[in-house]
Structures are given as C-alpha cells and as structure tokens.
Design a protein around this motif. Structure first.
Motif, PDB file in Angstrom:
ATOM      1  N   PHE A 199       0.887  -1.172   0.000  1.00 17.52           N
ATOM      2  CA  PHE A 199       0.000   0.000   0.000  1.00 17.52           C
ATOM      3  C   PHE A 199       0.916   1.210   0.000  1.00 17.52           C
ATOM      4  CE2 PHE A 199      -2.726   3.263   1.689  1.00 17.52           C
ATOM      5  CZ  PHE A 199      -4.002   2.940   1.229  1.00 17.52           C
ATOM      6  N   LEU A 200       0.928   1.960  -1.102  1.00 20.23           N
ATOM      7  CA  LEU A 200       1.953   2.975  -1.325  1.00 20.23           C
ATOM      8  C   LEU A 200       1.352   4.368  -1.427  1.00 20.23           C
ATOM      9  CD1 LEU A 200       3.740   1.012  -4.187  1.00 20.23           C
ATOM     10  CD2 LEU A 200       4.403   1.022  -1.770  1.00 20.23           C
ATOM     11  N   LYS A 201       2.066   5.350  -0.910  1.00 22.80           N
ATOM     12  CA  LYS A 201       1.672   6.739  -1.132  1.00 22.80           C
ATOM     13  C   LYS A 201       2.418   7.253  -2.358  1.00 22.80           C
ATOM     14  CE  LYS A 201       0.656  11.154   0.964  1.00 22.80           C
ATOM     15  NZ  LYS A 201       0.624  11.994   2.178  1.00 22.80           N
ATOM     16  N   LEU A 202       1.691   7.829  -3.300  1.00 23.60           N
ATOM     17  CA  LEU A 202       2.285   8.328  -4.541  1.00 23.60           C
ATOM     18  C   LEU A 202       2.733   9.773  -4.338  1.00 23.60           C
ATOM     19  CD1 LEU A 202      -0.241   6.799  -7.129  1.00 23.60           C
ATOM     20  CD2 LEU A 202       1.847   5.787  -6.186  1.00 23.60           C
ATOM     21  N   ASP A 203       3.830   9.940  -3.634  1.00 17.51           N
ATOM     22  CA  ASP A 203       4.276  11.279  -3.221  1.00 17.51           C
ATOM     23  C   ASP A 203       4.576  12.194  -4.398  1.00 17.51           C
ATOM     24  OD1 ASP A 203       4.340  10.919  -0.306  1.00 17.51           O
ATOM     25  OD2 ASP A 203       5.939   9.498  -0.700  1.00 17.51           O
ATOM     26  N   ASN A 204       5.263  11.676  -5.417  1.00 19.44           N
ATOM     27  CA  ASN A 204       5.674  12.530  -6.536  1.00 19.44           C
ATOM     28  C   ASN A 204       4.485  12.998  -7.361  1.00 19.44           C
ATOM     29  OD1 ASN A 204       8.361  12.170  -5.764  1.00 19.44           O
ATOM     30  ND2 ASN A 204       8.633  10.387  -7.090  1.00 19.44           N
ATOM     31  N   LEU A 205       3.591  12.078  -7.669  1.00 16.14           N
ATOM     32  CA  LEU A 205       2.399  12.458  -8.427  1.00 16.14           C
ATOM     33  C   LEU A 205       1.476  13.331  -7.589  1.00 16.14           C
ATOM     34  CD1 LEU A 205       1.579   9.174 -10.377  1.00 16.14           C
ATOM     35  CD2 LEU A 205       2.069  11.411 -11.381  1.00 16.14           C
ATOM     36  N   ALA A 206       1.406  13.047  -6.295  1.00 16.67           N
ATOM     37  CA  ALA A 206       0.568  13.865  -5.415  1.00 16.67           C
ATOM     38  C   ALA A 206       1.024  15.318  -5.428  1.00 16.67           C
ATOM     39  CB  ALA A 206       0.618  13.314  -3.997  1.00 16.67           C
ATOM     40  N   LYS A 207       2.339  15.498  -5.390  1.00 18.84           N
ATOM     41  CA  LYS A 207       2.889  16.861  -5.405  1.00 18.84           C
ATOM     42  C   LYS A 207       2.657  17.524  -6.761  1.00 18.84           C
ATOM     43  CE  LYS A 207       7.130  19.440  -4.346  1.00 18.84           C
ATOM     44  NZ  LYS A 207       8.553  19.322  -3.924  1.00 18.84           N
ATOM     45  N   GLN A 208       2.915  16.770  -7.842  1.00 14.43           N
ATOM     46  CA  GLN A 208       2.751  17.315  -9.184  1.00 14.43           C
ATOM     47  C   GLN A 208       1.305  17.712  -9.457  1.00 14.43           C
ATOM     48  OE1 GLN A 208       3.511  14.455 -12.273  1.00 14.43           O
ATOM     49  NE2 GLN A 208       2.950  15.839 -13.920  1.00 14.43           N
ATOM     50  N   LEU A 209       0.361  16.873  -9.031  1.00 12.80           N
ATOM     51  CA  LEU A 209      -1.055  17.091  -9.333  1.00 12.80           C
ATOM     52  C   LEU A 209      -1.787  17.868  -8.238  1.00 12.80           C
ATOM     53  CD1 LEU A 209      -1.823  13.493 -10.688  1.00 12.80           C
ATOM     54  CD2 LEU A 209      -1.374  15.560 -12.030  1.00 12.80           C
ATOM     55  N   GLU A 210      -1.065  18.190  -7.169  1.00 13.04           N
ATOM     56  CA  GLU A 210      -1.638  18.924  -6.026  1.00 13.04           C
ATOM     57  C   GLU A 210      -2.811  18.158  -5.418  1.00 13.04           C
ATOM     58  OE1 GLU A 210      -2.474  22.831  -7.581  1.00 13.04           O
ATOM     59  OE2 GLU A 210      -0.407  23.493  -7.255  1.00 13.04           O
ATOM     60  N   ILE A 211      -2.546  16.874  -5.198  1.00 12.36           N
ATOM     61  CA  ILE A 211      -3.507  15.984  -4.534  1.00 12.36           C
ATOM     62  C   ILE A 211      -2.803  15.451  -3.288  1.00 12.36           C
ATOM     63  CG2 ILE A 211      -4.901  13.892  -4.755  1.00 12.36           C
ATOM     64  CD1 ILE A 211      -4.748  14.320  -7.815  1.00 12.36           C
ATOM     65  N   PRO A 212      -3.119  15.963  -2.114  1.00 11.22           N
ATOM     66  CA  PRO A 212      -2.322  15.629  -0.921  1.00 11.22           C
ATOM     67  C   PRO A 212      -2.364  14.172  -0.491  1.00 11.22           C
ATOM     68  CG  PRO A 212      -4.271  16.927  -0.336  1.00 11.22           C
ATOM     69  CD  PRO A 212      -4.166  16.952  -1.820  1.00 11.22           C
ATOM     70  N   ASN A 213      -3.464  13.474  -0.785  1.00 16.30           N
ATOM     71  CA  ASN A 213      -3.615  12.101  -0.281  1.00 16.30           C
ATOM     72  C   ASN A 213      -3.918  11.141  -1.435  1.00 16.30           C
ATOM     73  OD1 ASN A 213      -3.465  12.553   2.723  1.00 16.30           O
ATOM     74  ND2 ASN A 213      -5.185  13.906   2.227  1.00 16.30           N
ATOM     75  N   LEU A 214      -2.857  10.738  -2.129  1.00 12.49           N
ATOM     76  CA  LEU A 214      -2.985   9.856  -3.285  1.00 12.49           C
ATOM     77  C   LEU A 214      -2.225   8.561  -3.007  1.00 12.49           C
ATOM     78  CD1 LEU A 214      -3.951   9.355  -6.182  1.00 12.49           C
ATOM     79  CD2 LEU A 214      -1.884  10.546  -6.989  1.00 12.49           C
ATOM     80  N   TYR A 215      -2.941   7.442  -3.081  1.00 11.25           N
ATOM     81  CA  TYR A 215      -2.356   6.145  -2.730  1.00 11.25           C
ATOM     82  C   TYR A 215      -2.587   5.131  -3.853  1.00 11.25           C
ATOM     83  CZ  TYR A 215      -2.718   8.250   1.928  1.00 11.25           C
ATOM     84  OH  TYR A 215      -2.625   9.098   3.003  1.00 11.25           O
ATOM     85  N   LEU A 216      -1.778   4.072  -3.820  1.00 11.00           N
ATOM     86  CA  LEU A 216      -1.950   2.976  -4.771  1.00 11.00           C
ATOM     87  C   LEU A 216      -1.728   1.656  -4.051  1.00 11.00           C
ATOM     88  CD1 LEU A 216      -0.920   2.620  -8.421  1.00 11.00           C
ATOM     89  CD2 LEU A 216      -0.002   0.930  -6.821  1.00 11.00           C
ATOM     90  N   LYS A 217      -2.643   0.723  -4.239  1.00 13.31           N
ATOM     91  CA  LYS A 217      -2.436  -0.642  -3.757  1.00 13.31           C
ATOM     92  C   LYS A 217      -1.968  -1.466  -4.945  1.00 13.31           C
ATOM     93  CE  LYS A 217      -4.338  -4.385  -0.980  1.00 13.31           C
ATOM     94  NZ  LYS A 217      -3.056  -4.543  -0.239  1.00 13.31           N
ATOM     95  N   ASP A 218      -0.802  -2.099  -4.789  1.00 13.33           N
ATOM     96  CA  ASP A 218      -0.128  -2.725  -5.922  1.00 13.33           C
ATOM     97  C   ASP A 218      -0.272  -4.242  -5.897  1.00 13.33           C
ATOM     98  OD1 ASP A 218       1.343  -3.235  -8.125  1.00 13.33           O
ATOM     99  OD2 ASP A 218       3.271  -2.595  -7.296  1.00 13.33           O
ATOM    100  N   GLU A 219      -1.234  -4.729  -6.678  1.00  8.13           N
ATOM    101  CA  GLU A 219      -1.516  -6.159  -6.735  1.00  8.13           C
ATOM    102  C   GLU A 219      -0.549  -6.929  -7.638  1.00  8.13           C
ATOM    103  OE1 GLU A 219      -4.378  -8.083  -5.172  1.00  8.13           O
ATOM    104  OE2 GLU A 219      -3.618  -6.474  -3.913  1.00  8.13           O
ATOM    105  N   SER A 220       0.390  -6.219  -8.268  1.00  8.51           N
ATOM    106  CA  SER A 220       1.326  -6.895  -9.169  1.00  8.51           C
ATOM    107  C   SER A 220       2.281  -7.819  -8.430  1.00  8.51           C
ATOM    108  CB  SER A 220       2.140  -5.860  -9.961  1.00  8.51           C
ATOM    109  OG  SER A 220       3.063  -5.182  -9.127  1.00  8.51           O
TER     110      SER A 220
END
Length: 396
Positions: A90-111
């Motif tokens: 369960f990962l926080k997408l820090d770089n994309l969150a900053k770029q897109l100005e979305i403070p709480n963006l996460y990804l669950k990686d089923e790969s």
C-alpha cells in the motif's frame, strides 16, 4: 495465522444475489437462475456471528490473505492451496501527489501477487474450495491473468485445468499456462467468444466452470483486498477507490468486505465511493450506468491493450451497478492512449510498472477531479491489478 492456530470459518450458506434464495456451501454450487424470468445471478457466501470476531485475532498471523480465515469459505485449513498471495504493498504516490496537487494519493499494488496479478487471490480461494469439494477437472475463459493464476494453483492442487484464451493475448500469458501444465485453447475473438467455447466443451465433457462470478469463491478471495485496505489504513477507509473494471469481481468483493467488516465492528463511519474505470474500446458498464443501453447483452466491443478490461458483457453487471449506486460512485472510461500515458506516468514518476488496466486509473482520476465529481482533497486510492511486465508485448 500461525501453525498452532485452530481456525473456524464462519460461513453459513450461499445466497442468490437477486432472489436471496439459500444454497448449501457443503455441496458444489455454481450460480442461481430463473428461466421463467430470464435471469442468472451470482451466489454470495454468507457468514454468521461476525460480531464475535475481534480484529485482535490478526496479531502475529501470516501476512497473506488467509489471515482473514474466519471470513473465508474454506472449512479445513489442510485444504488451503497457497502460493503466498495477498498483503500486497500500500503505497503513497508522493511525486504524483505533489505534481497534481492531490495531498492524499495512494496505490495498492496487486502486481506482487503470485503470477503477477490480483487474480491469484480469487483463484487461491476457488482452488482451495475445489480441493475441499473434491473437484478434479475445471475450465475457464480468460483474458489472460485469470487463466495463468488458475493454472498455477491447479498445478499446486493437482487438479486438471483447461484454459480458453483469445489468440491475440500476449505470449507470456500463454506460456505460463503451458508451463503450469494446463491445456490451452486459443480462440479468435474476445473473452466472450472464449465463454462460448467453454459452454460447448462443457456440453461434451464434465468440467467445473471457474468463469468470473459463475462460481461463488473467486469473489471471496478478491474481497480480501478490502480487508487489507482497511488494515493498511489503520481501519480508516479512503474517500474514493478507482477500480479497473472488466468482470467486476474485485469491485463487488471489496464492497462485500466493507459490509462484513462493518458488521463485525472492525470499521465504522462512511465507506468509499467506488468508481469503475473502463476503456473506450470496451465500456459496457459505463454505457449501462449512463443509460445508453438497457444492458450490456448486445454490446459490441473492440480489443484493448488492457486485456482485462475487454469484457463486453460481464455476468455480474447488475451487481456492479448496484455497488456504484450504493457507494455513491460512478463509471467512466478513458482512451487507449490515455491509459498508456497513465502507465508511463506511474513508471516515470513513481517507479511503478503497472498493468494497462492500472494505467487507466490515473487519467480517470484526473477526469473525475476536472469534472468536480470528486475533490482533490479526498483520500484517493488507485488499485493496480497487475504487472506491466506481463504486457510488455502490448506496449510495443
């Protein structure tokens, strides 16, 4: 779950999603139907005494989906067929969150599941239950990942399996099935055409059909994503979940998990908006949600680089739409180019090589924010269903 645990499944019966008719979980079951009214419906596993299960039971248990054993349908632990599935990052997408100005963006990686996708969850539980019920031969139509996962778990369980797959599927999916010892049949067309071949084969020879939502237990494996999301977020759920939707088992399963956890007292408060994401090449759920057709029965689809999204008429369409309605969510589609751009963005910005189905989520999220369907301040979860490495042939 440790070696000394004596665990008890709380399953009580199976229930038709439409009529609520009860079926025994001690016998082989498929789905419910009513010929007079002309409908077919999935069966849902139902569990009793959930309030007696405290989440403290999870302490020191193995980091796999089987840690939620009480909420799973296998009665005897000796019948578990496991390759280490579940408890994915369960990962926080820090770089994309900053770029897109979305403070709480996460990804669950089923790969990181066995065979590289979330399909391992469903097949682990389905095959374990097949073993418990004494099933020796099964068959499945697949867009790719489900067939590979079923072949792997059947190899472990010593169950014969036939996989019916579109001929245009990337070679790696075909190769893994063959390496696992499955009989592989290739069909010109989409998964719906594979389903027709499965029906023809079943008319001539006895196979147990493991098609999406046509047996009750793949759903139970997929629902463990919902349990993990809650546990990994310290029992506070996101506001929004973007889910790539083909057959819809995971979407329905996650929603089912939230209901069961709420009944058990593991979660309180509001539940997320569930958002179904499809490709414009195959968007039957979007059209049904928007009222462009009565149902997906006559929908004409095109192949997609996201093989798992190329499902023209999902068996559980009514249940998918019900989840969207109950959660206050919606369905939307993105173009093939947009989903490929999503794959590239997640790779370049976050170091994640997601499946094209997962790549569709990023442009879908952007559209939802631009249209003010969700807020950029929401806690947003993207659920990547598989590994981009398996689709490398499609990216060329």
């Amino acid at each position: 779950m440790t070696n000394t645990d004596i665990l008890t499944s709380h399953i009580t019966h199976l229930e038709c999603a439409v009529s609520k008719k009860k079926f025994s979980h001690l016998e082989i079951q498929t789905f419910s139907s009513n010929e007079e009214e002309g409908w077919k419906s999935p069966l849902y596993a139902k569990y009793g005494s959930l309030k007696n299960i405290d989440k403290s039971v999870l302490k020191d248990r193995v980091a796999s989906l089987w840690r939620y054993f009480e909420f799973l349908p296998v009665l005897n632990q000796e019948n578990i067929v496991s390759l280490g599935e579940g408890m994915t990052p369960f990962l926080k997408l820090d770089n994309l969150a900053k770029q897109l100005e979305i403070p709480n963006l996460y990804l669950k990686d089923e790969s990181l599941n066995p065979t590289g996708s979330f399909k391992a969850r469903g097949q682990a539980v389905a095959v374990s239950k097949m073993k418990e019920l004494g099933i020796q031969r099964c068959i499945v139509p697949t867009a790719g990942n489900a067939g590979g996962a079923l072949a792997a778990y059947c190899a472990k369980a010593k169950i014969d399996v036939t996989v019916v797959m579109p001929r245009h599927t990337p070679e790696i999916f075909k190769q893994e099935c063959q390496y696992f010892g499955a009989e592989l049949i290739l069909v010109d067309g989409l998964i719906s055409d594979c389903g027709k071949v499965v029906a023809e084969m079943r008319a001539k020879k006895e196979y147990f059909d493991v098609s999406t939502m046509k047996e009750p237990y793949r759903l139970e494996g997929k629902k463990t994503m919902g349990f993990e999301i809650a546990e990994q977020m310290n029992w506070e759920l996101p506001d929004v979940i973007f889910y790539p939707t083909g057959g819809g088992t995971g979407l329905i399963g996650i929603w089912k998990a939230f209901h069961e956890m709420r009944e058990a007292g593991w979660i309180t408060g509001k539940v997320p908006k569930m958002i179904a994401v499809q490709t414009e090449n195959c968007q039957p759920v979007v059209w049904s949600f928007e009222g462009k057709h009565e149902s997906s029965a006559g929908y004409l689809a095109k192949p997609s680089v996201a093989n798992g999204l190329a499902v023209p008429f999902p068996f559980a369409e009514k249940q998918i739409l019900q989840v969207l309605k109950e959660s206050g969510g919606f369905a939307l589609s993105v173009t093939e180019n947009e989903l490929l751009d999503g794959v590239k963005s997640l790779a370049k910005r976050e170091g994640l090589f997601v499946a094209p189905e997962g790549g569709a989520l990023l442009p879908a999220m952007k559209k939802a924010i631009q249209n003010k369907w969700i807020s950029p301040d929401d806690k947003i979860l993207l659920l990547n269903t598989g590994s981009g490495y398996k689709y490398a042939e499609n990216f060329v």
